[in-house]
Enzyme design. Sequence first.
Site, short mmCIF file in Angstrom:
data_model
loop_
_atom_site.label_atom_id
_atom_site.label_comp_id
_atom_site.label_asym_id
_atom_site.label_seq_id
_atom_site.Cartn_x
_atom_site.Cartn_y
_atom_site.Cartn_z
N TYR A 149 0.85 -1.20 0.00
CA TYR A 149 0.00 0.00 0.00
C TYR A 149 0.88 1.25 0.00
O TYR A 149 0.71 2.15 -0.84
CB TYR A 149 -0.92 -0.03 1.22
N LYS A 153 1.27 3.93 -3.10
CA LYS A 153 0.98 5.35 -2.92
C LYS A 153 2.23 6.20 -3.15
O LYS A 153 2.13 7.34 -3.61
CB LYS A 153 0.40 5.59 -1.51
#
Length: 319
Positions: A149, A153
């Site tokens: 994650y 990002k």
Amino acid sequence: MNVLVTGGAGFIGSHLIEKCLKKSYSIVALDNLSTGCRENLASFSAFKSFQFVEGSVLDTSLVNELVEQVDLVYHLAAAVGVRLIVEKPVQTITTNIIGTENILAAAEKKKVKLVLASTSEIYGKSEMLPFKEDGDMLLGPTTNSRWSYACSKAIDEFLGLAYWKEKRIPVTIARLFNTIGPRQVGQYGMVVPRFVNQALKNEPITVYGSGKQTRVFCDVEDSVEALIAMGETDQSNGQIFNLGGLEEISIKELAQLVKKLCQSESEVQMIPYEEAYEAGFEDLNRRVPDIEKAEKVLHFVPKNSLEMTLNKIINYIKK
Ligand code: UDP
């Protein structure tokens, strides 16, 4: 102003739209309803200036068509929630990276301003506290899905900043810290709605790990004020901003506070991480934002205390 909000049916997206409609913006919300839901948008149907489109940021022609119609894009559509990320790593990586690339490419064609939602997860296990926007990232190994994650990002941020640097597309990055408020759900792992639901049902409140890990929670009302300020000022172009709250609290203390505010009889139950998530799961000890830059440029001031926000959430969940 005509605005596209991707992930508009989600928790933060729906609060952002509510505020934008009050400012008389015209809104198109794009959401594939994977984690967002129609109920979050129910109260907006009375507004002529609101339109909902069910679809995905992975659909390039739809994205191009919608971006073509607006002056500002808030890109919030993403895989979110630690539980979802651990359970669905493929979806997390593709949605986050390809979705953002599609939005940026469309923004380039229209030369439109873009506010990109990122995350405090980017700082990972760094101990350079409080976290400043130019601080280092310290992530764990690729064998641990949690870090996919933060990496996805981080790629989004690199891409966004590259579009600004190379192509002069006005991109602003919002690094959202633990954001809480009504409409957030606990299903994907978020601690506050989980604790409130457990406390209201007098079920055990499940604290993972030692409970000594800390977070600083921010009321979504405060975060969306700052997102709007980002969209309104050119001073935010090419910049990254931390958006977070002010009160650091351990997860064990949070459990006790939720229990007290709910007047609950729940016991606080300690659960090892490997049982809660998976073997080898790594948590973050402390996550504390430095919000000085947002204060200076966006005049961001978190107005809601943690207790005020928790009470709003408790009343919402009770209803
Ligand atoms: N957590 C917990 N019990 C739960 C859900 C989460 O103790 O039922 C812990 C989690 O391990 C983390 C903190 O609460 O230390 C915040 O978790 P969340 O998933 O809300 O956000 P994170 O900060 O991990 O992104």
